[in-house]
Design an enzyme around this catalytic site. Structure first.
Site, PDB file in Angstrom:
ATOM      1  N   HIS A 150       0.788  -1.236   0.000  1.00 20.71           N
ATOM      2  CA  HIS A 150       0.000   0.000   0.000  1.00 20.71           C
ATOM      3  C   HIS A 150       0.820   1.285   0.000  1.00 20.71           C
ATOM      4  CE1 HIS A 150      -3.152  -2.845   1.108  1.00 20.71           C
ATOM      5  NE2 HIS A 150      -4.057  -1.937   0.905  1.00 20.71           N
ATOM      6  N   GLU A 312     -14.049  -8.427   0.567  1.00 19.72           N
ATOM      7  CA  GLU A 312     -14.773  -7.139   0.535  1.00 19.72           C
ATOM      8  C   GLU A 312     -15.167  -6.826  -0.901  1.00 19.72           C
ATOM      9  OE1 GLU A 312     -11.649  -4.691   2.340  1.00 19.72           O
ATOM     10  OE2 GLU A 312     -12.746  -4.801   4.235  1.00 19.72           O
ATOM     11  N   CYS A 406     -10.120   2.470   7.738  1.00 19.78           N
ATOM     12  CA  CYS A 406     -10.282   3.182   6.467  1.00 19.78           C
ATOM     13  C   CYS A 406     -11.540   4.037   6.445  1.00 19.78           C
ATOM     14  CB  CYS A 406     -10.302   2.188   5.307  1.00 19.78           C
ATOM     15  SG  CYS A 406     -11.484   0.841   5.482  1.00 19.78           S
TER      16      CYS A 406
END
Ligand code: ZN
Length: 651
Positions: A150, A312, A406
């Site tokens: 990330h 997700e 997040c």
């Protein structure tokens, strides 16, 4: 509390500085959009006063700010949290920047400066910046695991915060940090250099925004490299399943969204930015087609995105389970960002309809009415007896923060920048897309068309638009007529006219200061059904009123009947009850019944399935009270459902 009254600079998506970009609509110019009252102002005020303060404390308590201090060498300790933890700070900084753009606040300003300095101090001499990675891995491991580490995702949020900060305060500390990162990235990535792509898209649209703010061509080129390079097997060559990463096929060949919902939507938003900047009509048309397929087959009635907990992720077409629906709050935010770019690019009002549905029903449920607690996952049903599971489950109720945090700061930056999503401008006038009390102004030549909006929306359908600035020449004012409206009356000075079904009403004329245009939208409750392929919602209806999707929650029900056993008659009259509870929503009472509660398992009779008969078991008459879905779980957590089974033989 005082409504914000000043905004010196634009807070989001200002027009590009130099570009051959072509959009049908433009964001309003600096300081030309102010939400100043009503429903959304209340949400923004709680975000500003309570959520940003709580967010700062959470960043401190979670060790996220300490990670930067340790990386900078100003304190010692052990690094904490997820590899993408830096992004929480950047999202919070972006939200603070938008808020300072709306109104000065000494406390926010001092915290902004403090946290900005922490970020700047942690940057490496060559421009690299990721506090967690710096503390956990050696320099030789940089960008060695793009799928999961990330680093590029975090840069994306850094750039967005930096642009917002520069625009709202004029200060460039964070922008200078970002440009050092950009120079570093350009040296590392590209054809013949590191040819990898980020595991989590986000940097693409942020690079385009950095280009718009600074005119740095390298930023635009790098964004194009990351988008064009995707779907050619880089991530799968590292042994990863490509669908999850939206890396199975190139963007230009994808026929639908797939995989991790936020990844897919951020990528699509970034690709749309590139289509805009490159005046790439073919790419834009392709993205619009993918968006349409997504709406038709993979979108919850709430506008929520992603039905699978595993990854997700989006499910297959029409795989939209209600009790196990994921619909991450961030995915709602992501589709807002994509739809906004498509609205600007095309001028097609259907994207404003999607933005409205998403804001009220996919993003807003993600935050408590008091502004400080958050849902990560937004299912459309919670059953009696639901088990406590992982920390993100709705069974836990909303939470102040998460291990993977997040969503909370993503909600904060969305609410703080909401002014910019209400209206747009063209050379000839102003377009009102969303209904929020406030003032919105477009430049018309060297003059202005300014409209003050007053409304009790979304609970009341009356919207008054008063002209507060008018040019000497003919100007254009357009107003969206929501697609859901079965009836809408517009009085533009020449009597009431039915305008439902028109999509948009455009008034071209010389406006007079003080004149009023009144839109009156019928807010009568209505029932909607799902496509028959959505097996999870077959035989059910959902209630909508205005732009709001409704739910029945156990907390509102009389007697012992459980919402798990609810049956409704959509042909029977409904009764509306404005209530003071829940910040003053309109509750709706539905005629229905309660199905017999399943008998508890016993030793001699535990098998629940019975032979089919033409006559269902008799149900007991019952009235069910429904409230807006966004307001559920503000009185404790309990059973809730959006899709309501229909009584057999309903009218
Ligand atoms: Zn999230």
């Amino acid at each position: 509390m005082t409504a914000p009254t000043t905004s010196r600079r634009p807070s989001t998506l200002a027009p590009p500085v130099r570009t051959r970009a072509r959009t049908a609509l433009s964001p309003l110019a600096p300081g030309h959009a102010h939400i100043s009252g009503g429903f959304w102002w209340t949400r923004q005020d709680r975000n500003r006063v309570d959520a940003l303060a709580a967010g700062y404390e959470q960043l401190e308590a979670s060790g996220t700010l300490d990670n930067f201090r340790i990386a900078a060498g100003t304190c010692t300790g052990r690094v904490k949290g997820m590899i993408f933890q830096d992004s929480d700070v950047y999202k919070w900084l972006e939200a603070v920047a938008h808020e300072i753009g709306r109104a000065e606040d000494p406390l926010l300003r001092s915290r902004q400066e403090e946290v900005t300095a922490l970020v700047a101090a942690a940057q490496q001499p060559d421009g690299y910046l990721n506090s967690v990675h710096q503390l956990r891995h050696g320099p030789e491991e940089r960008y060695s695991d793009l799928a999961w580490n990330h680093e590029l995702y975090c840069y994306g949020h850094l750039f967005q915060a930096a642009v917002a900060q520069a625009r709202s305060t004029g200060k460039t500390t964070l922008l200078d940090v970002s440009l050092r990162v950009l120079d570093h990235l350009v040296a590392v990535f590209g054809v013949g250099r590191h040819e990898g792509v980020p595991g989590h898209p986000e940097i693409e649209m942020a690079l385009v925004e950095l280009y718009r703010e600074t005119g740095r061509d390298h930023a635009l080129e790098l964004a194009r490299f990351f988008v064009d390079r995707r779907g050619h097997g880089y991530l799968s060559s590292l042994g990863h399943e490509p669908t999850y990463f939206s890396d199975r096929v190139p963007v230009r060949e994808a026929s639908t969204v797939e995989g991790h919902a936020v990844r897919a939507l951020y990528l699509a938003a970034g690709a749309t930015d590139l289509a805009i900047e490159g005046a790439d009509i073919e790419l834009l048309a392709h993205l619009r087609s993918v968006f349409a397929t997504m709406l038709a087959t993979k979108t919850y009635v709430t506008g929520g995105m992603g039905s699978r907990w595993v990854g997700e992720a989006y499910g297959d077409p029409y795989e939209l389970s209600t009790d196990h629906g994921y619909a991450e709050t961030c995915a709602g935010i992501a589709v807002l960002q994509w739809a906004w770019r498509l609205l600007l690019a095309s001028g097609d009002e259907q994207y404003a309809d999607v933005i409205e549905r998403t804001l009220f029903n996919a993003i807003l449920p993600g935050v408590s009415l008091d502004g400080t607690e958050f849902f990560y996952v937004n299912p459309l049903q919670l059953r009696s007896g639901a088990q406590l599971t992982g920390g993100t489950s709705a069974v836990n109720g909303r939470r102040g923060w998460f291990q993977c945090a997040c969503c909370p700061p993503n909600v904060m930056r969305t609410l703080s920048s909401l002014d910019q999503y209400i209206a747009t401008a063209t050379e000839g006038g102003l377009q009102i897309h969303q209904f929020a009390s406030g003032t919105y102004t477009a430049n018309v030549g060297l003059e202005r068309l300014g409209i003050e909006v007053t409304t009790g929306y979304p609970h009341d359908g009356r919207v008054v638009l008063r002209v507060v600035e008018a040019p000497e020449t003919v100007a254009s004012l357009s107003v969206r007529i929501p697609a859901w409206a079965e009836s809408a009356l517009l009085d533009a000075g020449d009597g009431l006219q039915e305008v439902a079904g028109s999509g948009v009403q455009v008034l071209d004329r010389r406006f007079q200061i003080g004149e009023e245009i009144v839109l009156d939208i019928d807010m009568s409750p209505r029932f909607v059904t799902a496509p028959h392929r959505v097996d999870a919602s077959r035989g059910t209806v959902a209630l909508e009123r205005g732009p709001l999707v409704y739910a029945i929650e156990q907390a509102d029900q009389e007697g012992s009947a459980l919402v798990d056993d609810a049956l409704v008659d959509p042909g029977a009259p409904v009764v509306e009850h404005p209530i003071e509870d829940l910040d003053g929503v309109v509750a709706v009472d539905l005629t229905g019944a309660a199905a017999p509660e399943p008998s508890a398992a016993t030793i001699d009779r535990s098998w629940p399935y019975a032979p089919w008969t033409p006559e269902p078991a008799p149900a007991k008459a019952h009235v069910w009270r429904a409230i807006p879905y966004f307001a559920w779980a503000n009185r404790g957590i309990g059973p809730m459902r959006v899709w309501l089974p229909v009584i057999s033989g309903s009218r």
